[in-house]
Design a protein around this motif. Structure first.
Motif, PDB file in Angstrom:
ATOM      1  N   GLU A 232     -23.817  52.111 -95.890  1.00  0.00           N
ATOM      2  CA  GLU A 232     -23.673  52.632 -94.528  1.00  0.00           C
ATOM      3  C   GLU A 232     -24.279  54.022 -94.391  1.00  0.00           C
ATOM      4  O   GLU A 232     -24.859  54.366 -93.367  1.00  0.00           O
ATOM      5  N   SER A 233     -24.131  54.837 -95.431  1.00  0.00           N
ATOM      6  CA  SER A 233     -24.690  56.187 -95.407  1.00  0.00           C
ATOM      7  C   SER A 233     -26.207  56.151 -95.266  1.00  0.00           C
ATOM      8  O   SER A 233     -26.797  56.911 -94.479  1.00  0.00           O
ATOM      9  N   ILE A 234     -26.861  55.256 -96.016  1.00  0.00           N
ATOM     10  CA  ILE A 234     -28.321  55.131 -95.930  1.00  0.00           C
ATOM     11  C   ILE A 234     -28.734  54.642 -94.548  1.00  0.00           C
ATOM     12  O   ILE A 234     -29.700  55.145 -93.950  1.00  0.00           O
ATOM     13  N   GLU A 263     -25.564  46.115-105.143  1.00  0.00           N
ATOM     14  CA  GLU A 263     -24.775  44.928-104.801  1.00  0.00           C
ATOM     15  C   GLU A 263     -25.228  44.285-103.495  1.00  0.00           C
ATOM     16  O   GLU A 263     -24.519  43.439-102.947  1.00  0.00           O
ATOM     17  N   LEU A 264     -26.385  44.655-102.985  1.00  0.00           N
ATOM     18  CA  LEU A 264     -26.876  44.076-101.727  1.00  0.00           C
ATOM     19  C   LEU A 264     -27.131  42.583-101.924  1.00  0.00           C
ATOM     20  O   LEU A 264     -27.793  42.185-102.885  1.00  0.00           O
ATOM     21  N   PRO A 265     -26.599  41.722-101.038  1.00  0.00           N
ATOM     22  CA  PRO A 265     -26.815  40.276-101.184  1.00  0.00           C
ATOM     23  C   PRO A 265     -28.299  39.926-101.093  1.00  0.00           C
ATOM     24  O   PRO A 265     -29.080  40.630-100.458  1.00  0.00           O
ATOM     25  N   LYS A 266     -28.660  38.825-101.721  1.00  0.00           N
ATOM     26  CA  LYS A 266     -30.055  38.374-101.710  1.00  0.00           C
ATOM     27  C   LYS A 266     -30.562  38.173-100.279  1.00  0.00           C
ATOM     28  O   LYS A 266     -31.714  38.501 -99.962  1.00  0.00           O
ATOM     29  N   SER A 267     -29.696  37.643 -99.404  1.00  0.00           N
ATOM     30  CA  SER A 267     -30.115  37.405 -98.013  1.00  0.00           C
ATOM     31  C   SER A 267     -30.519  38.707 -97.328  1.00  0.00           C
ATOM     32  O   SER A 267     -31.497  38.748 -96.572  1.00  0.00           O
ATOM     33  N   GLU A 268     -29.777  39.790 -97.599  1.00  0.00           N
ATOM     34  CA  GLU A 268     -30.105  41.070 -96.979  1.00  0.00           C
ATOM     35  C   GLU A 268     -31.354  41.680 -97.606  1.00  0.00           C
ATOM     36  O   GLU A 268     -32.150  42.326 -96.917  1.00  0.00           O
ATOM     37  N   ILE A 269     -31.520  41.504 -98.922  1.00  0.00           N
ATOM     38  CA  ILE A 269     -32.731  42.007 -99.578  1.00  0.00           C
ATOM     39  C   ILE A 269     -33.965  41.350 -98.967  1.00  0.00           C
ATOM     40  O   ILE A 269     -34.932  42.030 -98.593  1.00  0.00           O
ATOM     41  N   GLU A 369     -34.256  46.828 -83.937  1.00  0.00           N
ATOM     42  CA  GLU A 369     -33.745  45.465 -84.088  1.00  0.00           C
ATOM     43  C   GLU A 369     -33.194  45.232 -85.497  1.00  0.00           C
ATOM     44  O   GLU A 369     -32.181  44.543 -85.681  1.00  0.00           O
ATOM     45  N   THR A 370     -33.837  45.839 -86.491  1.00  0.00           N
ATOM     46  CA  THR A 370     -33.497  45.571 -87.890  1.00  0.00           C
ATOM     47  C   THR A 370     -32.230  46.287 -88.339  1.00  0.00           C
ATOM     48  O   THR A 370     -31.346  45.682 -88.970  1.00  0.00           O
ATOM     49  N   ILE A 371     -32.103  47.567 -88.037  1.00  0.00           N
ATOM     50  CA  ILE A 371     -31.003  48.370 -88.573  1.00  0.00           C
ATOM     51  C   ILE A 371     -29.620  47.864 -88.141  1.00  0.00           C
ATOM     52  O   ILE A 371     -28.741  47.683 -88.994  1.00  0.00           O
ATOM     53  N   PRO A 372     -29.385  47.598 -86.837  1.00  0.00           N
ATOM     54  CA  PRO A 372     -28.039  47.125 -86.448  1.00  0.00           C
ATOM     55  C   PRO A 372     -27.639  45.810 -87.127  1.00  0.00           C
ATOM     56  O   PRO A 372     -26.464  45.579 -87.395  1.00  0.00           O
ATOM     57  N   SER A 373     -28.617  44.957 -87.417  1.00  0.00           N
ATOM     58  CA  SER A 373     -28.308  43.674 -88.067  1.00  0.00           C
ATOM     59  C   SER A 373     -27.753  43.864 -89.465  1.00  0.00           C
ATOM     60  O   SER A 373     -27.061  42.999 -89.988  1.00  0.00           O
ATOM     61  N   LEU A 374     -28.077  44.990 -90.090  1.00  0.00           N
ATOM     62  CA  LEU A 374     -27.645  45.261 -91.463  1.00  0.00           C
ATOM     63  C   LEU A 374     -26.292  45.947 -91.546  1.00  0.00           C
ATOM     64  O   LEU A 374     -25.656  45.955 -92.589  1.00  0.00           O
ATOM     65  N   VAL A 375     -25.844  46.541 -90.447  1.00  0.00           N
ATOM     66  CA  VAL A 375     -24.612  47.336 -90.481  1.00  0.00           C
ATOM     67  C   VAL A 375     -23.401  46.467 -90.813  1.00  0.00           C
ATOM     68  O   VAL A 375     -22.573  46.820 -91.647  1.00  0.00           O
ATOM     69  N   GLY A 376     -23.303  45.299 -90.187  1.00  0.00           N
ATOM     70  CA  GLY A 376     -22.153  44.435 -90.439  1.00  0.00           C
ATOM     71  C   GLY A 376     -22.372  43.428 -91.538  1.00  0.00           C
ATOM     72  O   GLY A 376     -21.487  42.670 -91.873  1.00  0.00           O
ATOM     73  N   GLY A 377     -23.573  43.395 -92.100  1.00  0.00           N
ATOM     74  CA  GLY A 377     -23.883  42.416 -93.145  1.00  0.00           C
ATOM     75  C   GLY A 377     -24.407  41.130 -92.535  1.00  0.00           C
ATOM     76  O   GLY A 377     -24.098  40.776 -91.397  1.00  0.00           O
ATOM     77  N   LEU A 378     -25.235  40.423 -93.285  1.00  0.00           N
ATOM     78  CA  LEU A 378     -25.831  39.178 -92.807  1.00  0.00           C
ATOM     79  C   LEU A 378     -25.127  37.990 -93.433  1.00  0.00           C
ATOM     80  O   LEU A 378     -24.607  38.058 -94.543  1.00  0.00           O
ATOM     81  N   ILE A 379     -25.137  36.886 -92.743  1.00  0.00           N
ATOM     82  CA  ILE A 379     -24.539  35.653 -93.263  1.00  0.00           C
ATOM     83  C   ILE A 379     -25.592  34.915 -94.055  1.00  0.00           C
ATOM     84  O   ILE A 379     -26.725  34.744 -93.612  1.00  0.00           O
ATOM     85  N   ASP A 380     -25.224  34.467 -95.264  1.00  0.00           N
ATOM     86  CA  ASP A 380     -26.173  33.705 -96.098  1.00  0.00           C
ATOM     87  C   ASP A 380     -26.588  32.423 -95.386  1.00  0.00           C
ATOM     88  O   ASP A 380     -25.791  31.776 -94.732  1.00  0.00           O
TER      89      ASP A 380
END
Length: 380
Positions: A232-234, A263-269, A369-380
């Motif tokens: 979240e800090s980044i 620990e970032l999930p593969k989907s988010e990477i 568009e990209t940053i807000p999608s990462l704040v709550g985490g993505l669904i695999d």
């Protein structure tokens, strides 16, 4: 007392042996006896005075310590009473805030322990925490309710959960945790207190029975959450740069996110890297890539590093950096070994220092568009 007496004796002896007038006055075999007789009327009250001063000083220090300790306990008690708390009734979580201040960044985390744990007369915790589900709730205010069954159902989680941890951030940026075991219908509250370099977990509401279990769970969540708050800090840095119209630095923070958060999930990477590959089209090269720095980050000899050590000398660098990132994406997608920390440094430096923005509007649109999608985490 011993210090004062010893000091006083040393002074008397110093006066006796170092002062010629006293030696002459007290000449004879009984000189030392006569010296003591003359100084004794002064010695006794002086020693009594020193002893009293020492006693008063000791009592004053003790009173100050007690006063400081009492003040610290009162402040801690006052602080704990100001923290929010939660309770569960008929499958609903209720939020209470004594200060009526908002409860921020609420998340509910549900985990499973391998081999489970027993709740009998004696507590038994075996194995390691196996799986996890983090459900972002958002902000709450005093009196808000969370329907737990609906929350679990909407996130495809079985309703037969053994425990959950609710974490939240107060308005003063303190982190609190609510641990609840539906089987026991019992909950505990903890907060993180900064105690030196390592934060300390402190209980402020909860029974002593099964306290060790609750502490075990919250300690695990707290340790894992450090990584999440780092994420979240980044992202907050990325938003700050974006709002200040520093698009390249904001873009670079997304690369930094994949590099630094292990620990970032593969989907988010993959999401970040695909977006980064797209956004590279909105940049153009402005400075020649430094071959020494670039090759220095090609850690571990393999087909990938061999390819780009040679490509750096022969290819157009602007085209090469896009192909370079595309090959990293393929490796991640195929679960092949990849050094994200080192290899992505070249992309990060290119974005921030060796390029300029070709299409400002398009790059800003993609970042927003990209940053807000990462704040709550993505669904695999």
């Amino acid at each position: 007392m011993f210090k004062y007496i010893l000091g006083y004796v040393i002074i008397l002896l110093g006066i006796y042996y170092c002062n010629d007038n006293i030696i002459h006055l007290l000449s004879g075999n009984l000189a030392l006896v006569r010296f003591i007789e003359l100084t004794l009327p002064l010695s006794v009250p002086s020693l009594m005075y020193f002893l009293q001063v020492s006693k008063d000083r000791y009592e004053r220090i003790e009173k100050e310590k007690q006063k400081e300790s009492k003040h610290k306990m009162e402040e801690e008690d006052k602080f704990e009473r100001s923290l929010p708390f939660f309770y569960v009734r008929n499958g609903t979580i209720f939020a209470k805030s004594s200060q009526k201040s908002p409860i921020l960044n609420v998340k509910i985390r549900i985990d499973i322990i391998k081999n489970d744990f027993g709740v009998l007369d004696e507590l038994s915790v075996r194995g390691e925490i196996d799986s996890e589900n983090i459900i972002p709730v958002g902000g709450l205010i005093d009196g808000d309710e969370i329907n737990l069954d609906y929350l679990l159902e909407s996130n495809n989680i079985s309703k037969c959960i053994r425990w959950f941890v609710l974490s939240a951030v107060t308005i003063t940026n303190d982190i609190v945790y609510f641990i609840y075991l539906p089987y026991l219908k019992t909950g505990w509250h903890f907060y993180r207190r900064k105690d030196g370099k390592k934060p300390k977990i402190v209980q402020y509401i909860g029974e002593e029975r099964y306290y060790e279990l609750a502490k075990f769970l919250v300690a695990y969540v707290s340790e894992q959450q450090d990584e999440f708050y780092y994420k979240e800090s980044i992202l907050n840095d990325a938003i700050t740069y974006l709002n200040n119209n520093d698009l390249q630095e904001s873009f670079a923070q997304l690369i930094n996110l994949v590099r630094r958060v292990k620990e970032l999930p593969k989907s988010e990477i993959l999401y970040v890297l695909h977006k980064a590959y797209l956004m590279l089209n909105y940049l153009k090269i402005s400075h020649k890539i430094d071959p020494n720095y670039f090759n220095g980050n090609l850690f571990e000899k393999c087909n990938f590093t061999d390819k780009y050590t040679k490509a750096l000398e022969n290819q157009n660098h602007e085209i090469m950096i896009r192909e370079y990132l595309q090959d990293i994406i393929k490796l991640v997608n195929n679960d092949s070994w990849v050094s994200l920390d080192f290899w992505l440094r070249n992309v990060e430096v290119y974005v921030r220092d060796q390029s300029c923005v070709l299409d400002i509007n398009a790059l800003e649109r993609e970042l927003r568009e990209t940053i807000p999608s990462l704040v709550g985490g993505l669904i695999d």
